[in-house]
Motif scaffolding. Structure first.
Motif, short mmCIF file in Angstrom:
data_model
loop_
_atom_site.label_atom_id
_atom_site.label_comp_id
_atom_site.label_asym_id
_atom_site.label_seq_id
_atom_site.Cartn_x
_atom_site.Cartn_y
_atom_site.Cartn_z
N PRO A 1 12.12 -28.58 13.44
CA PRO A 1 12.22 -27.86 14.72
C PRO A 1 12.28 -28.79 15.93
CG PRO A 1 10.57 -26.85 13.32
CD PRO A 1 10.94 -28.14 12.68
N ILE A 2 11.59 -29.92 15.87
CA ILE A 2 11.65 -30.87 17.00
C ILE A 2 13.06 -31.40 17.16
CG2 ILE A 2 10.86 -33.12 17.82
CD1 ILE A 2 8.18 -32.56 16.49
N ILE A 3 13.70 -31.76 16.04
CA ILE A 3 15.08 -32.28 16.10
C ILE A 3 16.02 -31.22 16.65
CG2 ILE A 3 17.01 -33.12 14.72
CD1 ILE A 3 14.95 -34.36 12.82
N ILE A 4 15.91 -29.99 16.16
CA ILE A 4 16.79 -28.91 16.63
C ILE A 4 16.54 -28.62 18.10
CG2 ILE A 4 17.45 -26.51 16.30
CD1 ILE A 4 18.34 -28.38 14.08
N ALA A 5 15.28 -28.63 18.52
CA ALA A 5 14.97 -28.37 19.93
C ALA A 5 15.57 -29.45 20.82
CB ALA A 5 13.46 -28.30 20.12
N LEU A 6 15.50 -30.70 20.40
CA LEU A 6 16.08 -31.79 21.18
C LEU A 6 17.60 -31.65 21.26
CD1 LEU A 6 13.97 -34.82 19.90
CD2 LEU A 6 13.77 -33.64 22.09
N LEU A 7 18.22 -31.27 20.15
CA LEU A 7 19.69 -31.09 20.16
C LEU A 7 20.09 -29.92 21.06
CD1 LEU A 7 20.49 -31.64 16.36
CD2 LEU A 7 20.87 -33.23 18.26
N LEU A 8 19.36 -28.81 20.97
CA LEU A 8 19.67 -27.66 21.82
C LEU A 8 19.42 -27.98 23.29
CD1 LEU A 8 18.21 -24.66 19.76
CD2 LEU A 8 20.61 -25.22 20.14
N ASN A 9 18.43 -28.79 23.56
CA ASN A 9 18.14 -29.17 24.94
C ASN A 9 19.28 -29.99 25.56
OD1 ASN A 9 16.19 -29.31 27.18
ND2 ASN A 9 16.19 -31.50 26.74
N GLU A 10 20.02 -30.70 24.73
CA GLU A 10 21.14 -31.51 25.22
C GLU A 10 22.42 -30.70 25.37
OE1 GLU A 10 20.90 -34.62 26.25
OE2 GLU A 10 18.75 -34.58 25.81
N MET A 11 22.41 -29.48 24.84
CA MET A 11 23.62 -28.64 24.90
C MET A 11 23.77 -28.06 26.30
SD MET A 11 24.68 -25.61 22.26
CE MET A 11 24.57 -26.77 20.89
N ARG A 12 24.94 -28.23 26.87
CA ARG A 12 25.18 -27.81 28.25
C ARG A 12 25.86 -26.44 28.35
NH1 ARG A 12 21.69 -30.48 28.77
NH2 ARG A 12 21.49 -32.56 29.68
N VAL A 13 26.49 -25.96 27.28
CA VAL A 13 27.13 -24.65 27.30
C VAL A 13 26.07 -23.60 26.99
CG1 VAL A 13 28.97 -23.20 26.36
CG2 VAL A 13 29.29 -25.68 26.53
N LYS A 14 25.63 -22.87 27.99
CA LYS A 14 24.49 -21.97 27.84
C LYS A 14 24.76 -20.85 26.83
CE LYS A 14 22.42 -22.73 32.38
NZ LYS A 14 21.95 -22.08 33.64
N PHE A 15 26.00 -20.35 26.78
CA PHE A 15 26.31 -19.25 25.86
C PHE A 15 26.11 -19.69 24.41
CE2 PHE A 15 29.48 -17.23 23.08
CZ PHE A 15 29.05 -15.91 23.17
N ILE A 16 26.61 -20.87 24.07
CA ILE A 16 26.45 -21.39 22.70
C ILE A 16 24.99 -21.68 22.42
CG2 ILE A 16 27.08 -23.25 21.12
CD1 ILE A 16 29.72 -23.50 22.58
N LYS A 17 24.31 -22.25 23.40
CA LYS A 17 22.90 -22.58 23.23
C LYS A 17 22.07 -21.34 22.93
CE LYS A 17 19.02 -24.74 25.68
NZ LYS A 17 18.61 -25.43 26.93
N ARG A 18 22.27 -20.28 23.71
CA ARG A 18 21.50 -19.05 23.51
C ARG A 18 21.90 -18.36 22.21
NH1 ARG A 18 21.94 -16.77 29.75
NH2 ARG A 18 20.51 -18.33 30.68
N SER A 19 23.17 -18.44 21.84
CA SER A 19 23.62 -17.83 20.59
C SER A 19 22.97 -18.52 19.39
CB SER A 19 25.15 -17.91 20.48
OG SER A 19 25.76 -17.21 21.53
N VAL A 20 22.91 -19.84 19.43
CA VAL A 20 22.28 -20.58 18.35
C VAL A 20 20.80 -20.26 18.28
CG1 VAL A 20 21.69 -22.89 17.50
CG2 VAL A 20 23.98 -22.43 18.39
N GLN A 21 20.13 -20.19 19.42
CA GLN A 21 18.70 -19.83 19.45
C GLN A 21 18.47 -18.48 18.79
OE1 GLN A 21 16.89 -20.13 23.34
NE2 GLN A 21 17.98 -22.00 23.81
#
Length: 294
Positions: free
Chosen positions: A84-104
């Motif tokens: 989860p730490i790795i995934i959280a760090l990767l999602l934190n670097e994602m700048r496209v909010k739609f993709i970020k929220r969809s993945v979450q």
């Protein structure tokens, strides 16, 4: 107390549930020291002292069950902290909010499904004859694998499926911890020429450290809780050697074989060890990371 009474009222229902379902039932631990007969009840059953515990230690499969529980739980704790730490760090670097929220949303959805539902889904997916995983293996010229019937693979299937179900929840917690980090620290790091990796190593991870320590400390108390619902819905006699855990042993002894005293002794043993582990982990967190719950 009086100035914050609304907060205490909000806390009251949870405290009542905790008292009723966790503290009141501890009276039943007396059964661990009795030859319990339901018709006589707790107060009239024969007192046999430590006999249930001595018999438990003499069971031929108890050591193997204890090892299975510790091994599976430890792997779940480690994987449930790192991934989860790795995934959280990767999602934190994602700048496209739609993709970020969809993945979450997608990674969080399995957390709401029970193991009864997921167990049926996994049995179909991992089936050696009709499962999609084995169909893909056969397509590439490989032999089908009986994931849920192989003693060597079964513990890792438990860890992998548990991670798939629950890592989304921990990821959300770590993402929330990331929002508490002061953005000016990153701005100062950029001015100093720090790369993204150095920003992560020197700012992000230290900022997440309190939450990481909290979740790690709480998870230590679950080291003997390898997940009864998951194992019960996925295991079979073929994988008892590596998949049988303390909770399933208690189930078979207490409910199937009606050995209530022996099953309670196993549960009491598990509770005491869990208390010791979480106490030691809290002490280490305070000693080396100056972490405190209050």
């Amino acid at each position: 107390m009086y100035s914050r009474w609304p907060l205490h009222l909000m806390f009251l229902p949870g405290a009542i549930l905790l008292l009723v379902y966790h503290y009141v039932p501890t009276f039943g631990f007396i059964i661990a020291f009795q030859k319990f007969i339901p018709a006589k009840g707790i107060l009239r059953s024969e007192w046999i002292g430590w006999d249930n515990f001595l018999y438990l230690l003499q069971l031929p499969n108890f050591r193997q069950v204890l090892w299975n529980t510790i091994f599976i739980s430890f792997m779940k704790v480690v994987a449930g902290q790192i991934f989860p730490i790795i995934i959280a760090l990767l999602l934190n670097e994602m700048r496209v909010k739609f993709i970020k929220r969809s993945v979450q949303t997608l990674i969080y959805l399995p957390h709401f499904l029970s193991w009864v539902i997921l167990g049926g889904i996994l049995i179909d997916i991992l089936s050696p004859t009709k499962g999609i995983v084995n169909q893909i293996l056969v397509f590439f010229g490989m032999e089908p694998i009986f994931f849920l019937g192989s003693p060597g693979l079964f513990p890792y299937v438990l860890v992998g499926t548990d991670l798939w179900k629950d890592f989304g929840f921990s990821t959300i917690v770590y993402l929330a911890a990331l929002t508490a980090i002061n953005p000016s620290l990153y701005e100062a790091a950029v001015m100093d020429g720090a790369s993204r990796w150095k920003q992560t190593w020197h700012i992000t991870l230290p900022g997440m450290a309190p939450v990481i320590i909290l979740l790690a400390t709480l998870s230590m108390g679950q080291i003997l809780n390898a997940g009864f619902e998951q194992v019960f819905n996925l295991y079979s006699p073929a994988v008892y050697e590596t998949g049988d855990i303390i909770d399933t042993l208690v189930y078979r002894m207490g409910l199937v074989q009606a050995q209530y005293g022996l099953a309670t002794a196993v549960g009491l043993f598990k509770s005491i060890v869990s208390l010791l582990l979480i106490s030691v982990s809290y002490f280490l967190a305070y000693r080396f990371a100056n972490y405190r719950i209050f």
